[in-house]
Design an enzyme around this catalytic site. Structure first.
Site, PDB file in Angstrom:
ATOM      1  N   CYS A 240      -2.640   6.673   0.841  1.00  0.00           N
ATOM      2  CA  CYS A 240      -1.821   5.713   0.100  1.00  0.00           C
ATOM      3  C   CYS A 240      -1.887   5.969  -1.406  1.00  0.00           C
ATOM      4  CB  CYS A 240      -2.248   4.297   0.474  1.00  0.00           C
ATOM      5  SG  CYS A 240      -0.995   3.048   0.117  1.00  0.00           S
ATOM      6  N   HIS A 241      -2.553   5.115  -2.185  1.00  0.00           N
ATOM      7  CA  HIS A 241      -2.696   5.337  -3.617  1.00  0.00           C
ATOM      8  C   HIS A 241      -3.950   6.150  -3.943  1.00  0.00           C
ATOM      9  CE1 HIS A 241       0.012   1.808  -3.430  1.00  0.00           C
ATOM     10  NE2 HIS A 241       0.565   2.378  -4.487  1.00  0.00           N
TER      11      HIS A 241
ATOM     12  N   GLU B 177       6.951   1.492  -3.931  1.00  0.00           N
ATOM     13  CA  GLU B 177       6.575   0.695  -5.105  1.00  0.00           C
ATOM     14  C   GLU B 177       7.716  -0.246  -5.495  1.00  0.00           C
ATOM     15  OE1 GLU B 177       3.590   0.920  -5.613  1.00  0.00           O
ATOM     16  OE2 GLU B 177       2.832   2.957  -5.787  1.00  0.00           O
TER      17      GLU B 177
END
Length: 237
Positions: free
Chosen positions: A136-137, A168
């Site tokens: 993910c991030h 986002e």
């Protein structure tokens, strides 16, 4: 016994428009932890300074329910017992681990690029034929992470994925990120000349491996990303 080190963000501050805090996205740490344990691996947690807090949006039923919620709320679960022993980067001996897994939450965008301790650990594990992964991030960890064998950015010329810019926008945080001057995963890929691949849909379970570098795109991909790390590690042994 092979050991896995799961990295956590130390950033735990207000982020969302409703005033909620970001931090560790629960299932992105819980799912890999449970998978590795089920495969017989020993698992430790680490954050840059030994501290962490949870992303408040990751606690809602959409993201945390069923057995996951039980594991999270049970103070005696293996997950919580391991979290209670979270180490700071300076306390970790990288030679003990074969897999480095960067869990996520938007908090990673703030601290992972500056987390020189975590980056050093990941680089050392990779240098001794270990696997480095991020979901993910989590690929924010690659902003500044160098391959010690080449002296070049670890992801330079490699194929990666991670949370999409489209995602986002859907979450309504793209403008918040811009105001905070933090880079998206796609931004990090461009910065270091990595080839970024997006899934068909931003919420699809999607993970990829490029050699000993493994990445996944979102919370739904946390387990498959962990599975790929084990496949890659076994293939290399």
């Amino acid at each position: 016994m092979s050991k896995v080190l799961i990295a956590l963000t130390s950033y735990n501050d207000k982020f969302y428009s409703d005033g909620s805090k970001t931090g560790v996205f629960v299932v992105e740490a819980l799912h890999p932890f449970n998978y590795y344990k089920s495969e017989g691996y020993e698992v430790d947690f680490v954050s840059e300074n030994g501290k962490f807090g949870f992303d408040e949006h990751s606690l809602i039923p959409d993201f945390l329910s069923g057995q996951d919620k039980v594991d999270f709320e049970d103070k005696n679960s293996a997950f919580n017992k391991a979290l209670a022993k979270t180490k700071s980067a300076s306390e970790v001996d990288s030679s003990e681990y074969q897999i480095f897994f960067a869990s996520a939450g938007h908090g990673t965008l703030f601290d992972y690029p500056k987390a020189k301790g975590l980056q050093k650990i990941a680089s050392q594990i990779y240098a001794k034929n270990g696997v480095v992964a991020a979901v993910c991030h989590g690929p924010a960890i690659f902003d500044g992470l160098v391959d010690s064998a080449t002296g070049k950015p670890l992801i330079e010329g490699k194929v990666i994925t991670g949370f999409t810019d489209v995602g986002e926008e859907i979450l309504g945080v793209a403008s918040i990120m811009k105001d905070a001057k933090v880079a998206s995963v796609e931004d990090v890929a461009k910065k270091y000349n990595a080839k970024y691949i997006a899934p068909i849909g931003p919420w699809d379970d999607f993970s990829i491996a490029d050699g000993r570098l493994v990445t996944g795109v979102n919370p739904a991909s946390a387990t498959s990303t962990a599975k790929r790390t084990v496949q890659v590690l076994k293939a290399g042994n």
